[in-house]
Design a protein around this motif. Structure first.
Motif, PDB file in Angstrom:
ATOM      1  N   ASP A 123       0.832  -1.203   0.000  1.00 47.60           N
ATOM      2  CA  ASP A 123       0.000   0.000   0.000  1.00 47.60           C
ATOM      3  C   ASP A 123       0.868   1.254   0.000  1.00 47.60           C
ATOM      4  OD1 ASP A 123      -2.273   1.523   0.007  1.00 47.60           O
ATOM      5  OD2 ASP A 123      -2.800   1.125   2.096  1.00 47.60           O
ATOM      6  N   GLN A 124       1.900   1.245   0.797  1.00 48.55           N
ATOM      7  CA  GLN A 124       2.800   2.396   0.877  1.00 48.55           C
ATOM      8  C   GLN A 124       3.521   2.626  -0.447  1.00 48.55           C
ATOM      9  OE1 GLN A 124       5.938   2.059   3.787  1.00 48.55           O
ATOM     10  NE2 GLN A 124       6.177   4.271   3.938  1.00 48.55           N
ATOM     11  N   LEU A 125       3.994   1.548  -1.061  1.00 48.19           N
ATOM     12  CA  LEU A 125       4.687   1.673  -2.348  1.00 48.19           C
ATOM     13  C   LEU A 125       3.747   2.213  -3.423  1.00 48.19           C
ATOM     14  CD1 LEU A 125       6.683  -1.684  -2.291  1.00 48.19           C
ATOM     15  CD2 LEU A 125       7.668   0.620  -2.137  1.00 48.19           C
ATOM     16  N   ALA A 126       2.516   1.718  -3.431  1.00 48.96           N
ATOM     17  CA  ALA A 126       1.549   2.189  -4.422  1.00 48.96           C
ATOM     18  C   ALA A 126       1.200   3.656  -4.194  1.00 48.96           C
ATOM     19  CB  ALA A 126       0.290   1.323  -4.370  1.00 48.96           C
ATOM     20  N   SER A 127       1.031   4.034  -2.938  1.00 47.03           N
ATOM     21  CA  SER A 127       0.692   5.429  -2.635  1.00 47.03           C
ATOM     22  C   SER A 127       1.825   6.379  -2.997  1.00 47.03           C
ATOM     23  CB  SER A 127       0.341   5.578  -1.150  1.00 47.03           C
ATOM     24  OG  SER A 127       1.465   5.327  -0.332  1.00 47.03           O
ATOM     25  N   GLN A 128       3.057   5.853  -3.048  1.00 41.88           N
ATOM     26  CA  GLN A 128       4.207   6.663  -3.440  1.00 41.88           C
ATOM     27  C   GLN A 128       4.376   6.730  -4.957  1.00 41.88           C
ATOM     28  OE1 GLN A 128       7.343   4.692  -1.311  1.00 41.88           O
ATOM     29  NE2 GLN A 128       6.942   5.777   0.606  1.00 41.88           N
ATOM     30  N   GLY A 129       3.503   6.043  -5.671  1.00 43.31           N
ATOM     31  CA  GLY A 129       3.511   6.126  -7.125  1.00 43.31           C
ATOM     32  C   GLY A 129       4.393   5.124  -7.836  1.00 43.31           C
ATOM     33  N   PHE A 130       4.883   4.119  -7.134  1.00 38.70           N
ATOM     34  CA  PHE A 130       5.685   3.104  -7.808  1.00 38.70           C
ATOM     35  C   PHE A 130       4.787   2.257  -8.703  1.00 38.70           C
ATOM     36  CE2 PHE A 130       8.579   4.085  -4.323  1.00 38.70           C
ATOM     37  CZ  PHE A 130       9.807   4.125  -5.000  1.00 38.70           C
ATOM     38  N   SER A 131       5.263   2.007  -9.913  1.00 35.65           N
ATOM     39  CA  SER A 131       4.563   1.146 -10.851  1.00 35.65           C
ATOM     40  C   SER A 131       5.563   0.719 -11.930  1.00 35.65           C
ATOM     41  CB  SER A 131       3.377   1.866 -11.493  1.00 35.65           C
ATOM     42  OG  SER A 131       2.662   1.007 -12.350  1.00 35.65           O
ATOM     43  N   PRO A 132       5.840  -0.556 -12.023  1.00 36.02           N
ATOM     44  CA  PRO A 132       5.153  -1.656 -11.369  1.00 36.02           C
ATOM     45  C   PRO A 132       5.694  -1.955  -9.969  1.00 36.02           C
ATOM     46  CG  PRO A 132       6.864  -2.534 -12.763  1.00 36.02           C
ATOM     47  CD  PRO A 132       6.882  -1.048 -12.966  1.00 36.02           C
ATOM     48  N   ILE A 133       4.888  -2.682  -9.204  1.00 36.62           N
ATOM     49  CA  ILE A 133       5.312  -3.218  -7.916  1.00 36.62           C
ATOM     50  C   ILE A 133       5.400  -4.734  -8.084  1.00 36.62           C
ATOM     51  CG2 ILE A 133       4.691  -3.531  -5.492  1.00 36.62           C
ATOM     52  CD1 ILE A 133       3.109  -0.868  -5.740  1.00 36.62           C
ATOM     53  N   ILE A 134       6.592  -5.270  -7.886  1.00 38.47           N
ATOM     54  CA  ILE A 134       6.822  -6.702  -8.079  1.00 38.47           C
ATOM     55  C   ILE A 134       6.920  -7.376  -6.720  1.00 38.47           C
ATOM     56  CG2 ILE A 134       8.307  -8.456  -9.097  1.00 38.47           C
ATOM     57  CD1 ILE A 134       9.309  -6.284 -11.046  1.00 38.47           C
ATOM     58  N   ALA A 135       5.955  -8.193  -6.399  1.00 39.51           N
ATOM     59  CA  ALA A 135       5.941  -8.940  -5.148  1.00 39.51           C
ATOM     60  C   ALA A 135       6.674 -10.256  -5.381  1.00 39.51           C
ATOM     61  CB  ALA A 135       4.509  -9.198  -4.694  1.00 39.51           C
TER      62      ALA A 135
END
Length: 378
Positions: A123-135
């Motif tokens: 959630d924090q990474l997405a809110s910071q605008g990272f894209s893509p997020i690789i889990a």
């Protein structure tokens, strides 16, 4: 402990066993003596030679990934685990070099981390605008399933899980059982005692795929070898991926029972497996990355005969490249032997004498002549 009859070792010439000619090559220093106990271990005929590989078309088109803002959410162990996470990191490093990616964030899950912490990280990474997020790892499945729908304009990828059905989530999954089959063949051919071992990190369906392929590969090479087959922790206890001491104890116990080649699928715990092999005068097979060349296990590299390559680096890089091009449909549904998504390492030259055997089995798997189960057959 499960002891399963199986096979093992190379020989320095042709030997007829049970009506089958066996020739594993004269260059094998491990089993050169015709009086070796292992000389009667390999009971299956040598597979047909693989056809010459056609040269693949290189990806020469220039792709600009400079606009990607990449976040890697590592599983336990993180960068430096000499295994799974390092392979994912290598894919991103390649994207930096070849695609011009500059913005990369890395974070690592703690041992026994709960779902709330994983979700909070994503959630924090997405809110910071990272894209893509690789889990990186199936342990993120619930978190990705919870967070991805909140950010429909953010791209997510998850390694080792295809359960999350969302338009902005790309699964990166592998045929671990196929690569592990080849590891099993190598173990059988290289064992001097017809006795090999498997050490799994955590007893989950994913790691059972490694176990399943290994068992089937050993049995395909022989019907006489014995297999030691154990896990470090049960499902739900992910410390099994980050406990070298426990890996050492488990592998040492298998070696004391007679196993002289041990294959691990245990993440950072594999370091302990290698140390036990070195202390116990045994051989070892690594996993995920080419562990013979990794600094974190360098002290034990002389016992590592090969590694089952799970090309998380290829999957991560190909995903980033496809995303930069705007065409995720170009990705394979599963990274298997056919697309070199899994394979085996040759560093150190310790399996050069059986490479033709391994490539013969690989060709049979790719053609469909051999189907490798992803469920262990005891």
């Amino acid at each position: 402990m499960r002891g399963t009859a199986l096979a093992a070792v190379t020989m320095a010439g042709a030997l007829v066993l049970a009506g089958c000619a066996k020739d594993s090559g004269a260059g094998n220093n491990n089993n050169a003596s015709t009086g070796d106990q292992s000389a009667s271990c390999v009971t299956a005929p040598k597979p047909p030679a693989a056809a010459a590989a056609s040269s693949s078309t290189a990806q020469t088109e220039k792709v600009d990934g400079s606009k990607l803002k990449v976040a890697l959410a590592f599983d336990v162990g993180g960068r430096g685990d000499a295994s799974f996470n390092d392979s994912a990191a290598a894919g991103t490093d390649k994207a930096k070099a070849e695609l011009g990616v500059t913005a990369v964030s890395e974070s690592t899950a703690a041992t026994s981390e709960d779902e709330a912490a994983k979700s909070q990280r994503l959630d924090q990474l997405a809110s910071q605008g990272f894209s893509p997020i690789i889990a990186v790892g199936f342990a993120y499945a619930k978190a990705v399933g919870a967070i991805a729908p909140k950010y429909p304009n953010i791209q997510f990828a998850i390694v080792d899980d295809d359960s999350v059905k969302a338009p902005n989530v790309t699964p990166l999954v592998f045929a671990e059982e196929q690569g592990s089959f080849l590891a099993g063949v190598a173990a059988a051919y290289k064992s001097k005692k017809c006795h090999v071992g498997f050490v799994g990190g955590v007893n989950t369906p994913l790691i059972q795929k490694f176990e399943a392929g290994f068992l089937q590969g050993v049995k395909a090479a022989s019907s006489k070898a014995v297999i030691e087959d154990e896990y470090l922790t049960p499902a739900g206890d992910f410390s099994g991926f980050q406990d070298p001491a426990k890996g050492n104890v488990k592998a040492a116990a298998q070696i004391s029972k007679g196993a002289d080649v041990v294959y691990h699928a245990a993440g950072a715990s594999g370091k302990g497996v290698f140390e036990a092999a070195k202390t116990g005068n045994a051989l070892a097979i690594g996993v995920d990355s080419d562990q013979y060349n990794q600094k974190t296990v360098e002290a034990s590299k002389d016992v590592i005969i090969t590694s089952m390559l799970k090309r998380v680096d290829v999957a991560v890089f190909d995903y980033l490249r496809a995303l930069a091009k705007g065409d995720l449909t170009s990705l394979p549904k599963r990274f298997d032997l056919k697309v070199d998504g899994v394979g085996y390492a040759t560093s150190g030259g310790k399996i050069d004498d059986i490479k033709d055997v391994l490539d013969g089995y690989k060709a049979q798997i790719v053609s469909g002549a051999i189907t490798v189960s992803d469920k262990p057959q005891k």
